[in-house]
Motif scaffolding. Sequence first.
Motif, PDB file in Angstrom:
ATOM      1  N   UNK A  63     -35.299 -27.230   7.493  1.00 25.25           N
ATOM      2  CA  UNK A  63     -34.829 -25.876   7.822  1.00 25.25           C
ATOM      3  C   UNK A  63     -33.478 -25.598   7.178  1.00 25.25           C
ATOM      4  N   UNK A  64     -32.579 -26.583   7.177  1.00 23.76           N
ATOM      5  CA  UNK A  64     -31.267 -26.402   6.547  1.00 23.76           C
ATOM      6  C   UNK A  64     -31.414 -26.250   5.032  1.00 23.76           C
ATOM      7  N   UNK A  65     -32.363 -26.969   4.438  1.00 32.74           N
ATOM      8  CA  UNK A  65     -32.589 -26.821   3.003  1.00 32.74           C
ATOM      9  C   UNK A  65     -33.133 -25.429   2.693  1.00 32.74           C
ATOM     10  N   UNK A  66     -34.047 -24.923   3.523  1.00 35.36           N
ATOM     11  CA  UNK A  66     -34.540 -23.549   3.334  1.00 35.36           C
ATOM     12  C   UNK A  66     -33.408 -22.538   3.447  1.00 35.36           C
ATOM     13  N   UNK A  67     -32.493 -22.755   4.395  1.00 37.58           N
ATOM     14  CA  UNK A  67     -31.366 -21.842   4.567  1.00 37.58           C
ATOM     15  C   UNK A  67     -30.431 -21.884   3.357  1.00 37.58           C
ATOM     16  N   UNK A  68     -30.289 -23.052   2.742  1.00 39.93           N
ATOM     17  CA  UNK A  68     -29.411 -23.185   1.576  1.00 39.93           C
ATOM     18  C   UNK A  68     -30.061 -22.652   0.308  1.00 39.93           C
ATOM     19  N   UNK A  69     -31.383 -22.818   0.204  1.00 38.29           N
ATOM     20  CA  UNK A  69     -32.113 -22.419  -1.003  1.00 38.29           C
ATOM     21  C   UNK A  69     -33.065 -21.284  -0.654  1.00 38.29           C
ATOM     22  N   UNK A  74     -42.866 -22.273  -1.924  1.00 38.00           N
ATOM     23  CA  UNK A  74     -43.688 -23.468  -1.921  1.00 38.00           C
ATOM     24  C   UNK A  74     -43.991 -23.820  -3.381  1.00 38.00           C
ATOM     25  N   UNK A  75     -43.728 -25.056  -3.737  1.00 37.88           N
ATOM     26  CA  UNK A  75     -43.897 -25.515  -5.109  1.00 37.88           C
ATOM     27  C   UNK A  75     -42.591 -25.582  -5.888  1.00 37.88           C
ATOM     28  N   UNK A  76     -41.532 -24.936  -5.387  1.00 41.55           N
ATOM     29  CA  UNK A  76     -40.229 -25.033  -6.048  1.00 41.55           C
ATOM     30  C   UNK A  76     -39.729 -26.471  -5.960  1.00 41.55           C
ATOM     31  N   UNK A  77     -39.024 -26.929  -6.999  1.00 41.73           N
ATOM     32  CA  UNK A  77     -38.528 -28.300  -6.979  1.00 41.73           C
ATOM     33  C   UNK A  77     -37.228 -28.418  -7.759  1.00 41.73           C
ATOM     34  N   UNK A  78     -36.513 -29.512  -7.512  1.00 43.61           N
ATOM     35  CA  UNK A  78     -35.304 -29.842  -8.256  1.00 43.61           C
ATOM     36  C   UNK A  78     -35.143 -31.355  -8.235  1.00 43.61           C
ATOM     37  N   UNK A 116     -34.838 -38.586  -7.443  1.00 43.67           N
ATOM     38  CA  UNK A 116     -35.933 -38.025  -6.674  1.00 43.67           C
ATOM     39  C   UNK A 116     -36.177 -36.583  -7.107  1.00 43.67           C
ATOM     40  N   UNK A 117     -37.424 -36.156  -7.039  1.00 41.62           N
ATOM     41  CA  UNK A 117     -37.763 -34.740  -7.181  1.00 41.62           C
ATOM     42  C   UNK A 117     -38.015 -34.227  -5.775  1.00 41.62           C
ATOM     43  N   UNK A 118     -37.198 -33.265  -5.349  1.00 42.94           N
ATOM     44  CA  UNK A 118     -37.392 -32.606  -4.056  1.00 42.94           C
ATOM     45  C   UNK A 118     -38.302 -31.408  -4.292  1.00 42.94           C
ATOM     46  N   UNK A 119     -39.399 -31.341  -3.553  1.00 47.28           N
ATOM     47  CA  UNK A 119     -40.378 -30.263  -3.724  1.00 47.28           C
ATOM     48  C   UNK A 119     -40.657 -29.612  -2.378  1.00 47.28           C
ATOM     49  N   UNK A 120     -40.565 -28.294  -2.352  1.00 51.84           N
ATOM     50  CA  UNK A 120     -40.870 -27.556  -1.118  1.00 51.84           C
ATOM     51  C   UNK A 120     -42.388 -27.517  -0.945  1.00 51.84           C
ATOM     52  N   UNK A 121     -42.875 -28.010   0.189  1.00 54.86           N
ATOM     53  CA  UNK A 121     -44.320 -28.087   0.427  1.00 54.86           C
ATOM     54  C   UNK A 121     -44.819 -27.074   1.454  1.00 54.86           C
ATOM     55  N   UNK A 127     -40.609 -32.548   0.415  1.00 54.90           N
ATOM     56  CA  UNK A 127     -40.875 -33.961   0.102  1.00 54.90           C
ATOM     57  C   UNK A 127     -39.973 -34.365  -1.040  1.00 54.90           C
ATOM     58  N   UNK A 128     -39.418 -35.578  -0.947  1.00 61.01           N
ATOM     59  CA  UNK A 128     -38.562 -36.146  -1.997  1.00 61.01           C
ATOM     60  C   UNK A 128     -39.304 -37.307  -2.625  1.00 61.01           C
TER      61      UNK A 128
END
Length: 131
Positions: A63-69, A74-78, A116-121, A127-128
Amino acid sequence: MALPNVGGGYQVADGNTNELTMTVRPQVNAISAAYTLTAADFASGIVSATSSGSYAVTTPTGAAMDAAFTNAKVGSSFEFSITHGSATNVITLTAGASGVTIVGLATVTGITSGTWVFRKTAAATWSAYRI
């Protein structure tokens, strides 16, 4: 080969394959104890870890990652890396309280790094993946 002094780097279909693709990154954060990652850490893409002991580096919650990004779909990654400068200790990437899953090896041993690749699922779910 000299770096180009004009232009903006690689251009699709223009054939500028000999030019570097450059990006701007914020300052790399150096840590030496247990730490919870921030959006600024993710923006720089790197945390540099040193210490005389082993410790955990913890992600924010999903939830904090969603608030920051806020623009992540879904499918976005870094990509994100931890470099470890101590010869004998272990740094462990751990998931925040909820909404983040670490996939693969979570430890970074001495004088190495981990990426790690962090991907919004899903909403508030990331998922990292260790690469």
